[in-house]
Design a protein around this motif. Structure first.
Motif, PDB file in Angstrom:
ATOM      1  N   GLU A  97       0.826  -1.205   0.000  1.00 19.49           N
ATOM      2  CA  GLU A  97       0.000   0.000   0.000  1.00 19.49           C
ATOM      3  C   GLU A  97       0.863   1.259   0.000  1.00 19.49           C
ATOM      4  OE1 GLU A  97      -3.435   0.338  -0.098  1.00 19.49           O
ATOM      5  OE2 GLU A  97      -3.251  -1.766  -0.696  1.00 19.49           O
ATOM      6  N   ILE A  98       2.032   1.136   0.612  1.00 21.32           N
ATOM      7  CA  ILE A  98       2.974   2.263   0.649  1.00 21.32           C
ATOM      8  C   ILE A  98       4.216   1.870  -0.155  1.00 21.32           C
ATOM      9  CG2 ILE A  98       4.473   3.660   2.102  1.00 21.32           C
ATOM     10  CD1 ILE A  98       2.362   3.537   4.263  1.00 21.32           C
ATOM     11  N   TYR A 121       8.089   3.010  -1.455  1.00 22.84           N
ATOM     12  CA  TYR A 121       9.228   3.883  -1.177  1.00 22.84           C
ATOM     13  C   TYR A 121      10.070   3.996  -2.452  1.00 22.84           C
ATOM     14  CZ  TYR A 121       7.876   3.094   3.669  1.00 22.84           C
ATOM     15  OH  TYR A 121       7.175   3.030   4.849  1.00 22.84           O
ATOM     16  N   TYR A 142      -2.525   6.937  -6.683  1.00 20.92           N
ATOM     17  CA  TYR A 142      -1.401   7.109  -5.744  1.00 20.92           C
ATOM     18  C   TYR A 142      -1.215   8.599  -5.460  1.00 20.92           C
ATOM     19  CZ  TYR A 142       0.209   2.279  -6.398  1.00 20.92           C
ATOM     20  OH  TYR A 142       0.301   0.908  -6.418  1.00 20.92           O
ATOM     21  N   GLU A 174       2.889  10.969  -0.306  1.00 16.16           N
ATOM     22  CA  GLU A 174       2.601  11.163   1.115  1.00 16.16           C
ATOM     23  C   GLU A 174       3.709  11.967   1.798  1.00 16.16           C
ATOM     24  OE1 GLU A 174       0.120  10.162   4.583  1.00 16.16           O
ATOM     25  OE2 GLU A 174      -0.207  10.148   2.413  1.00 16.16           O
ATOM     26  N   VAL A 181       7.806   8.820  -0.276  1.00 16.31           N
ATOM     27  CA  VAL A 181       6.783   7.883   0.203  1.00 16.31           C
ATOM     28  C   VAL A 181       5.504   8.094  -0.608  1.00 16.31           C
ATOM     29  CG1 VAL A 181       5.425   7.104   2.174  1.00 16.31           C
ATOM     30  CG2 VAL A 181       7.791   7.908   2.515  1.00 16.31           C
ATOM     31  N   LYS A 184       1.581   6.638  -1.385  1.00 15.51           N
ATOM     32  CA  LYS A 184       0.510   5.870  -0.738  1.00 15.51           C
ATOM     33  C   LYS A 184      -0.609   5.630  -1.744  1.00 15.51           C
ATOM     34  CE  LYS A 184      -2.426   5.836   3.379  1.00 15.51           C
ATOM     35  NZ  LYS A 184      -2.846   6.567   4.594  1.00 15.51           N
ATOM     36  N   ARG A 185      -1.069   4.382  -1.746  1.00 19.41           N
ATOM     37  CA  ARG A 185      -2.185   4.030  -2.625  1.00 19.41           C
ATOM     38  C   ARG A 185      -3.484   4.609  -2.047  1.00 19.41           C
ATOM     39  NH1 ARG A 185      -2.307  -0.596  -6.050  1.00 19.41           N
ATOM     40  NH2 ARG A 185      -0.613  -1.491  -4.791  1.00 19.41           N
ATOM     41  N   ILE A 186      -4.307   5.213  -2.881  1.00 21.09           N
ATOM     42  CA  ILE A 186      -5.555   5.814  -2.397  1.00 21.09           C
ATOM     43  C   ILE A 186      -6.758   5.198  -3.132  1.00 21.09           C
ATOM     44  CG2 ILE A 186      -4.514   7.986  -1.701  1.00 21.09           C
ATOM     45  CD1 ILE A 186      -5.376   9.205  -4.319  1.00 21.09           C
TER      46      ILE A 186
END
Length: 560
Positions: free
Chosen positions: A442-443, A445, A488, A491, A556, A558-560
């Motif tokens: 989900e995150i 890098y 995405y 973040e 970073v 993050k999937r949204i």
């Protein structure tokens, strides 16, 4: 513990030919262990009074006690030159009265073949001797760190130069000379100077250039290319012609002197002003311009003068243009040798060793990461890469690149201008997948640099007693552009940064920003000053620490 002495057998000593003029004596130490004390001594007998050997107080291993003693009769005057960055613990000088006995006489053979004695006499001569003693204690091992010329430039040592010899009832003989005297001596010998004026040697190359009737700058370029194509380097250094310049030219192979003095000959032959330039390569060591010594040189290049500007040329180096020198030659100054005079010329360059790394990376909505890397090189970086591609072959180079970058799925590699130093060397790498980046979580890098070449600080030691010598200015530009899908979001972004050393000797900039569906990261490392003093080392080391920390940060997503 108990002291155990092991003697060295003569069978364990070997002699190795290092060159035409030098032999190396080697010996294998029996029963050597950690903590062993190795003790050896030797006697060097030499008729060459001017070559009193250099004494090194420092070495690659720690030295508890290093002592040098000299006893020099009053008839000999030597200059002592100390080197290194460590001071002696003891330095003493005393005078003492000595005597030497000359014995004349012996036997002669008469006309009948019988030996007959002749009278002899003993003659005692007293003289004053100067005794010097230098001791260095607890000398640390010399660490062969990055960005130096050659280790011997930094060792604690004492060198000797014979200034004059003055015996009683004899005129003083002076051995020191000026750079001009050294130059004149070289220009008067067939192994250097007189050969460069024999235009018939390179006439067959000169005639087409003269017939072309082109400007002088173009003549330089034509002569440089023509000579490089005609004669090849045999791998040997030196500033003396081994046989004759004509034989080397006709056989189309020669040492550094034969190739580059042939270039001087050709440049003169097409009507240009040209001179040989003596130098010491970086591995051979720094030149001390205050102490004229012919032995400090190991290399010669050519110089052409066009409209008052000096253009330096090295015909044994690949992938260079007139006015460019290989890195090995960028060692402060070179000595231009004219018929009756000499002058110093700066061998350093203001041309940057330039690298531009650009990455265009796309992340799809299902987490697939692929992209294109585009690398551009100019200056010394381009020359080194061209040499590697030419040495290994283009196909082998690309195969090795794929093996080295085993975290990438490389589909294809394209290389342009790998043989033309007048153009930017360009490399494109198509990557279908980055296996070192986990895109399933989900995150995600993301690295701020693709193919980071500065992963650790090159300056490991906390302190350094000698300069950092980059040799040339450097510029590295890095741009990474991530195309981010709508599902995405960024973040967390690394903070922008600007790190600068005093007087902009080194500058690093970093910027990350999101614009629409693109994440762009720009960084630039610029080394403007080729040499940093020991006093500047701490700041330089801290500078690189901050640079590496920044280049190892991540974005970073993050999937949204």
């Amino acid at each position: 513990g108990k002291k155990i002495t092991t003697k060295l057998s003569r069978k364990k000593a070997f002699t190795e030919d290092r060159s035409k003029h030098w032999k190396l004596k080697k010996f294998a130490i029996p029963n050597a262990k950690v903590g062993s004390v190795i003790e050896y001594k030797y006697t060097l007998n030499s008729p060459f009074l001017s070559n009193l050997p250099t004494w090194y107080f420092q070495s690659p291993i720690p030295v508890i006690w290093s002592e040098c003693r000299t006893e020099i009769p009053e008839y000999f005057d030597y200059k002592r030159v100390f080197g290194g960055y460590i001071s002696s613990a003891i330095s003493e000088e005393t005078n003492t009265l000595r005597s030497i006995i000359f014995i004349s006489g012996g036997t002669n053979i008469d006309q009948n073949g019988r030996p007959t004695p002749v009278s002899h006499s003993d003659n005692s001569v007293k003289y004053t001797a100067t005794i010097n003693r230098w001791v260095f204690k607890d000398v640390p091992a010399f660490r062969n760190e990055k960005f130096i010329t050659t280790a011997s430039d930094y060792y604690a040592k004492v060198e000797f130069e014979l200034l004059s010899v003055s015996f009683p009832r004899s005129a003083t003989k002076t051995y020191t000379s000026t750079w001009d005297e050294i130059g004149r001596g070289l220009m008067e010998t067939d192994r250097f100077g007189t050969a460069i004026d024999r235009k018939s040697i390179t006439k067959k190359l000169a005639d087409p250039i003269i017939a072309a009737n082109v400007p002088d700058a173009q003549k330089v370029s034509m002569a440089y290319k023509s000579l490089k194509k005609h004669i090849k380097w045999n791998g040997e250094y030196g500033y003396y012609i081994e046989n004759t310049l004509r034989s080397a030219f006709n056989e189309q192979i020669g040492n550094v002197a034969e190739v580059n003095l042939a270039l001087v000959n050709l440049l003169k032959g097409v009507g240009l002003v040209s001179y040989p330039v003596l130098l010491s390569t970086r591995r051979h060591g720094r030149l001390n311009t205050y102490y004229p010594r012919r032995s400090d040189f190991n290399y010669v290049i050519a110089a052409a003068v066009i409209e008052g500007k000096i253009i330096l040329l090295d015909a044994i180096a690949d992938f260079l243009l007139p006015g460019q020198l290989p890195f090995r030659c960028m060692n402060d100054k070179g000595l231009i040798v004219k018929d009756n005079s000499t002058m110093w010329v700066d061998l350093r360059t203001n041309e940057q060793s330039y690298t531009n790394n650009m990455a265009m990376i796309s992340l799809t909505s299902d987490g697939t990461l692929s992209g294109m890397l585009m690398n551009k090189y100019r200056g010394e970086n381009a020359r080194m890469l061209r040499h590697k591609i030419n040495r290994d072959g283009k196909e082998k180079y690309m195969e090795n690149t794929k093996k080295e970058q085993d975290d990438w799925e490389i589909e294809e590699i394209h290389i342009n201008n790998e043989l033309d130093p007048s153009k930017t060397l360009a490399e494109k790498i198509q990557i279908s997948e980055f296996n070192n980046i986990d895109t399933e979580a989900e995150i995600i890098y993301l690295p701020v640099v693709i193919n980071n070449q500065i992963t650790e600080n090159p300056f490991e030691s906390e302190t350094r007693k000698y300069p950092v010598n980059f040799g040339i200015p450097k510029l590295q530009k890095i741009m990474v552009n991530y195309k981010i899908p709508d599902n995405y979001k960024a973040e967390e972004l690394p903070e922008n940064a600007l790190i600068t050393l005093p007087n902009k000797a080194a500058v690093f900039s970093f910027r990350a920003q999101v614009t629409g569906g693109s994440l762009q990261i720009l960084s630039q490392l610029k080394i403007n000053k080729p040499i940093f003093t020991a006093e500047e080392y701490k700041l330089l080391r801290e500078f690189y620490t901050h640079v590496i920390e920044k280049l190892n940060e991540q974005v970073v997503l993050k999937r949204i």
